[in-house]
Scaffold this active site. Sequence first.
Site, PDB file in Angstrom:
ATOM      1  N   LYS A   4      48.446  28.849  44.953  1.00 26.62           N
ATOM      2  CA  LYS A   4      48.345  29.079  43.732  1.00 26.62           C
ATOM      3  C   LYS A   4      48.993  30.254  43.199  1.00 26.62           C
ATOM      4  O   LYS A   4      49.733  30.196  42.046  1.00 26.62           O
ATOM      5  CB  LYS A   4      46.882  29.128  43.442  1.00 26.62           C
ATOM      6  CG  LYS A   4      46.090  29.069  41.899  1.00 26.62           C
ATOM      7  CD  LYS A   4      44.659  29.070  41.913  1.00 26.62           C
ATOM      8  CE  LYS A   4      44.144  30.497  42.760  1.00 26.62           C
ATOM      9  NZ  LYS A   4      42.854  30.547  43.071  1.00 26.62           N
ATOM     10  N   THR A  16      51.561  31.719  44.316  1.00 30.07           N
ATOM     11  CA  THR A  16      52.964  31.598  44.268  1.00 30.07           C
ATOM     12  C   THR A  16      53.514  30.734  43.226  1.00 30.07           C
ATOM     13  O   THR A  16      54.592  30.959  42.550  1.00 30.07           O
ATOM     14  CB  THR A  16      53.227  30.976  45.699  1.00 30.07           C
ATOM     15  OG1 THR A  16      52.760  31.559  46.856  1.00 30.07           O
ATOM     16  CG2 THR A  16      54.616  30.729  45.977  1.00 30.07           C
ATOM     17  N   ARG A  41      45.526  39.035  39.515  1.00 29.74           N
ATOM     18  CA  ARG A  41      44.553  39.936  40.171  1.00 29.74           C
ATOM     19  C   ARG A  41      45.285  40.771  41.242  1.00 29.74           C
ATOM     20  O   ARG A  41      46.258  40.500  41.716  1.00 29.74           O
ATOM     21  CB  ARG A  41      43.543  39.177  40.744  1.00 29.74           C
ATOM     22  CG  ARG A  41      42.410  38.541  39.838  1.00 29.74           C
ATOM     23  CD  ARG A  41      41.715  37.449  40.584  1.00 29.74           C
ATOM     24  NE  ARG A  41      42.446  36.337  41.100  1.00 29.74           N
ATOM     25  CZ  ARG A  41      41.829  35.497  42.191  1.00 29.74           C
ATOM     26  NH1 ARG A  41      40.692  35.966  42.628  1.00 29.74           N
ATOM     27  NH2 ARG A  41      42.616  34.764  42.463  1.00 29.74           N
ATOM     28  N   LYS A  98      46.579  37.346  57.847  1.00 31.64           N
ATOM     29  CA  LYS A  98      47.831  37.096  57.287  1.00 31.64           C
ATOM     30  C   LYS A  98      47.621  36.405  55.723  1.00 31.64           C
ATOM     31  O   LYS A  98      47.221  35.172  55.812  1.00 31.64           O
ATOM     32  CB  LYS A  98      48.795  36.481  58.104  1.00 31.64           C
ATOM     33  CG  LYS A  98      50.340  36.494  57.781  1.00 31.64           C
ATOM     34  CD  LYS A  98      51.147  35.765  59.039  1.00 31.64           C
ATOM     35  CE  LYS A  98      52.334  35.436  58.479  1.00 31.64           C
ATOM     36  NZ  LYS A  98      53.387  36.245  58.142  1.00 31.64           N
ATOM     37  N   ALA A 151      35.463  35.491  43.216  1.00 33.43           N
ATOM     38  CA  ALA A 151      35.238  34.261  42.461  1.00 33.43           C
ATOM     39  C   ALA A 151      34.099  33.616  42.628  1.00 33.43           C
ATOM     40  O   ALA A 151      33.657  32.427  42.246  1.00 33.43           O
ATOM     41  CB  ALA A 151      36.352  33.408  42.392  1.00 33.43           C
ATOM     42  N   PHE A 205      40.052  30.645  43.518  1.00 37.91           N
ATOM     43  CA  PHE A 205      39.666  29.452  44.146  1.00 37.91           C
ATOM     44  C   PHE A 205      39.860  28.429  43.468  1.00 37.91           C
ATOM     45  O   PHE A 205      40.933  28.285  42.810  1.00 37.91           O
ATOM     46  CB  PHE A 205      38.164  29.779  44.556  1.00 37.91           C
ATOM     47  CG  PHE A 205      37.654  30.891  45.640  1.00 37.91           C
ATOM     48  CD1 PHE A 205      38.248  31.068  46.630  1.00 37.91           C
ATOM     49  CD2 PHE A 205      36.503  31.398  45.341  1.00 37.91           C
ATOM     50  CE1 PHE A 205      38.107  32.256  47.664  1.00 37.91           C
ATOM     51  CE2 PHE A 205      35.927  32.601  46.263  1.00 37.91           C
ATOM     52  CZ  PHE A 205      36.944  32.850  47.338  1.00 37.91           C
ATOM     53  N   PHE A 250      56.093  21.021  50.240  1.00 38.54           N
ATOM     54  CA  PHE A 250      56.369  21.471  51.376  1.00 38.54           C
ATOM     55  C   PHE A 250      57.279  20.595  52.151  1.00 38.54           C
ATOM     56  O   PHE A 250      57.661  19.132  51.968  1.00 38.54           O
ATOM     57  CB  PHE A 250      54.950  21.384  52.335  1.00 38.54           C
ATOM     58  CG  PHE A 250      54.199  22.449  52.228  1.00 38.54           C
ATOM     59  CD1 PHE A 250      53.438  22.786  50.884  1.00 38.54           C
ATOM     60  CD2 PHE A 250      54.094  23.403  53.086  1.00 38.54           C
ATOM     61  CE1 PHE A 250      52.929  24.028  50.952  1.00 38.54           C
ATOM     62  CE2 PHE A 250      53.153  24.617  53.203  1.00 38.54           C
ATOM     63  CZ  PHE A 250      52.414  24.830  51.731  1.00 38.54           C
ATOM     64  N   TRP A 303      58.561  28.384  46.107  1.00 42.92           N
ATOM     65  CA  TRP A 303      58.368  29.302  47.363  1.00 42.92           C
ATOM     66  C   TRP A 303      59.921  29.350  47.799  1.00 42.92           C
ATOM     67  O   TRP A 303      60.575  30.607  48.136  1.00 42.92           O
ATOM     68  CB  TRP A 303      57.511  28.659  48.634  1.00 42.92           C
ATOM     69  CG  TRP A 303      57.304  29.651  49.704  1.00 42.92           C
ATOM     70  CD1 TRP A 303      56.274  30.384  49.792  1.00 42.92           C
ATOM     71  CD2 TRP A 303      58.310  30.112  50.704  1.00 42.92           C
ATOM     72  NE1 TRP A 303      56.178  30.994  50.873  1.00 42.92           N
ATOM     73  CE2 TRP A 303      57.624  31.021  51.510  1.00 42.92           C
ATOM     74  CE3 TRP A 303      59.520  29.822  50.985  1.00 42.92           C
ATOM     75  CZ2 TRP A 303      57.936  31.640  52.453  1.00 42.92           C
ATOM     76  CZ3 TRP A 303      60.066  30.620  52.007  1.00 42.92           C
ATOM     77  CH2 TRP A 303      59.402  31.292  52.768  1.00 42.92           C
TER      78      TRP A 303
END
Lengths: 562, 562
Positions: free
Chosen positions: B77, B79, B100, B111, B279, B307, B387, B415
């Site tokens: 999200k 990204t 945020r 990670k 959230a 979220f 992806f 990405w």
Amino acid sequence: MGVKTMVKSDIEIAQQSHINPIKEIAETIGLTEDDLEFYGKYKAKLSFETLKKLQTKESGKIILVTAINPTPAGEGKSTVTVGLGDAFKKIGKKVVIALREPSLGPVMGIKGGATGGGYSQVLPMEEINLHFTGDFHAITTANNALAALLDNHLQQGNQLQIDQRRIVWKRSMDLNDRALRKVVVGLGGPVQGVPREDGFDITVASEIMAVLCLASGLQDLKKRLARIVVAYNINKQPVTVGDLGVEGALTLFLKDAVKPNLVQTIEHTPALIHGGPFANIAHGCNSVMATKAASKLGDYVITEAGFGADLGAEKFLNIKARSANLKPEAVVIVTTIRALKMHGGVAKSDLGQENIAALEAGFANVEKHAETISSFGLPLVIAVNKFVTDTEQEVKALLVLCEKKNLPVALTEVWEKGGAGGVDLANKLLEVMEKGESNYHPLYELSDSIEEKVRTVVQKVYGGKDVEFSTKARKQLVEFEKFGWGNLPVCMAKTQYSLSDDPGKLGRPENFTITVREFKPSIGAGFIVALTGDVMTMPGLPKVPAALKMDVDENGNAVGLF
Amino acid sequence: MGVKTMVKSDIEIAQQSHINPIKEIAETIGLTEDDLEFYGKYKAKLSFETLKKLQTKESGKIILVTAINPTPAGEGKSTVTVGLGDAFKKIGKKVVIALREPSLGPVMGIKGGATGGGYSQVLPMEEINLHFTGDFHAITTANNALAALLDNHLQQGNQLQIDQRRIVWKRSMDLNDRALRKVVVGLGGPVQGVPREDGFDITVASEIMAVLCLASGLQDLKKRLARIVVAYNINKQPVTVGDLGVEGALTLFLKDAVKPNLVQTIEHTPALIHGGPFANIAHGCNSVMATKAASKLGDYVITEAGFGADLGAEKFLNIKARSANLKPEAVVIVTTIRALKMHGGVAKSDLGQENIAALEAGFANVEKHAETISSFGLPLVIAVNKFVTDTEQEVKALLVLCEKKNLPVALTEVWEKGGAGGVDLANKLLEVMEKGESNYHPLYELSDSIEEKVRTVVQKVYGGKDVEFSTKARKQLVEFEKFGWGNLPVCMAKTQYSLSDDPGKLGRPENFTITVREFKPSIGAGFIVALTGDVMTMPGLPKVPAALKMDVDENGNAVGLF
């Protein structure tokens, strides 16, 4: 003096002062905009490249400002340090001041910061007294990240076989919070961690603060962090940060905090304000990196150390200067007539009355500190920080006492007059430095045993008769030798109010014995703390904390901060 | 795609990207150097004067990015938010991103930061993920100063007659530290404080974080802080920060933290990154001040909420937008084929295999969120974050599903390609906004009872059948009405993984009942939290924390940070 005036508060004076862009201050000491990492217009950090570049430059002369044993009357050591810097600038010298950063705990608790006072202050005073450039927050974070990683190690199988009853690493906060002195953590069942006793120290008492202040650079910082002892395992062997494998992460959290901060005084003298370890459980001096950078940027560095000469100066000279290979040139011992009268037995409420006899009696305190500084091979000047309530007779009497004992002395009025009030002191210092060269040497050898080192400090610095070690302390001495820590310097944790370990013994007590009840290894910092009496590592708030008066006006300016 | 390439890590991409001085970025949105308070060359805060000046300007269009219920497959999200901003810039629009700030807890633990990924990241990525401009440290400090002042009040006579068993204010740390979830403080005897149960929340769960993010300015911040309920007295009446008299001090600690931070993306799109409430226990959106400033500086604002759409977007639309008088224009719902397959029942280890049936089953989740967004009167676009493992058949199937349900959809490859990978999505959004105007309205009225408000969210947003309230919750509802809190919006604390309160129910569960076990008043923030199930307010560290890989190289650059 004598004339009744409306006295402005420190914050009013600071806010009404003109502040120059920090890049202009930097230019006066040969730095360009590229050497700085700005935090707003008035604060900047020196970059790693700049620090590296400075290393090859010649060093200026380092002057250490210390004081008599503090009293509730106040001595104004920071104020004199700032005013003396301004005075050096006023008489045409290239000077840089090097100070410690204030802790938020005392700022919130009691009236009184560490940014000087009156017309001898560093700016921007509110920022420096609040979050400044975030150094202390980074240290708190690193300290508590280490604690979280340690408790997580216990929770996730405890591969290092840490004895949870022998964890010595405490959590920290940069606040005065007595309720956190002794706590139990890890409650709530098996998924909430391993229950154990714990406690919080104020951030300035964290070993990470001491480590950061003694590190010569980023890589040395990492090495020191790795050496910190956090616990003992079930075989009573020390467990270090390196064993946990988290020195890289801690260094990462501190990578900006380790860079010195450049600000200015009201008179635009450059000041590096960086680090602030306690002067009891730690060594009480600003960072080595800042002091070194200041010595490369100025022909003169004016720096200070915490509490009286028996604590801060002793540690500057036996620990910091030795470890960092610094050669101080002279020492200023700050005193006031009021404080000497208290050392001579006068109650705070009676300080308004002239009392030559008490002054003469209390003079023994400053005399002892002068002897100590001389034993380190250093020339010195007594700085008498004048107050409106001092009588002419008292001033005269004090000057006579100094003359009798052959102690160089100068009066200062830096609170009211800024640098102009410190010119006499500056000239006296220059005169003293010309006459008597520094023959600085620490008071003990690192190869002496820990016991001998403690005894040397007690006898030569405090003027005590002897030291006693508790059974526990004796046992630790044997262990520490075994762990290979015997050649570290000692860092005495003692009350600041007396030369002895009894805060009630003012003046120059004699024939006393100091009791070392316990040792605390600070292997990352590189010293062994010797605890005498009770040492407060987390202060409490008073009945009416200063926080109750703090506020912000509509434009975002601080109100009620001193 | 299909071609085997050396995939760079996020930090490698970030460190190899060119970053412009932040003043140049500011110039592209009409700001000069005087509007900024610099934190180094690449970060700046907007000054109070600038924020005031902006108020009279016309507002740009606000686009909210939300997502399906998160799965371990990852949706990206942040990204997509960053990439979409870059795409708007690429097609010639004046755009500002509003995000945020990341919390150090997850950064150190697992990670994954909150600064985007690949070629859709904000810079300087390391700084933003570590201490940034110190906002979270200031919030932690204010939170814990309040706790210290509260415990000091108990210790110094307890004039407000606080019931020490009914203190609801917890301490906080911006770390993952499970051992601090449940603690006992004040141990050690009468001078160490009053012993009592306590606990630490992660800083993003502090009410002060929510307060800061909903405040319209410094004075509103102070008013909100004063309203925070910290405890109940012996008569069970609420005791507030205002009763303690410390709202001024807390505001002072936050006076810089309240100013939005300006940074840039890899493609030099301006981004305001500010605040970061959870959230679940809070409303999960960046600050009102940043979103408003962004809307004055850009013709388009791309912002996100935490979220899935059932949590972050619901709260953005029912709490933040209403309270701040913001009018969002459109919503993006981010999904991935992998995540939908998980919602359709596929295990994470089997995601590599094509599975159209599972994809179709999991599609029900995104469909429900789309219905919800429509019920708020807002046009939307489904963003499919592609992806390498997605098969052609799967992509085709998903597009067909969207078409069937009349849902506008666009594929993104942000990405790998940065803004270029988001141009289709940007164009689709512009098209949708031109066709269907926003008719935004919250889903309930503030005058509805708390019970009705909860029921509305459960039925209209979660698709549940009904709500049950525990005996405790029912009792609280009566009390809260009595205290005058009945007209506040509700902030649901629910698992993010499911539309229901059972994290195992993926896809689009139906006929379920939500149980509210307790309410928590956040009167400073201005909402009533409804707690369903267990809500984690202090995460723990995993067996192998990310911190173990973190380090700094010789030049002070971060290593191993993602």
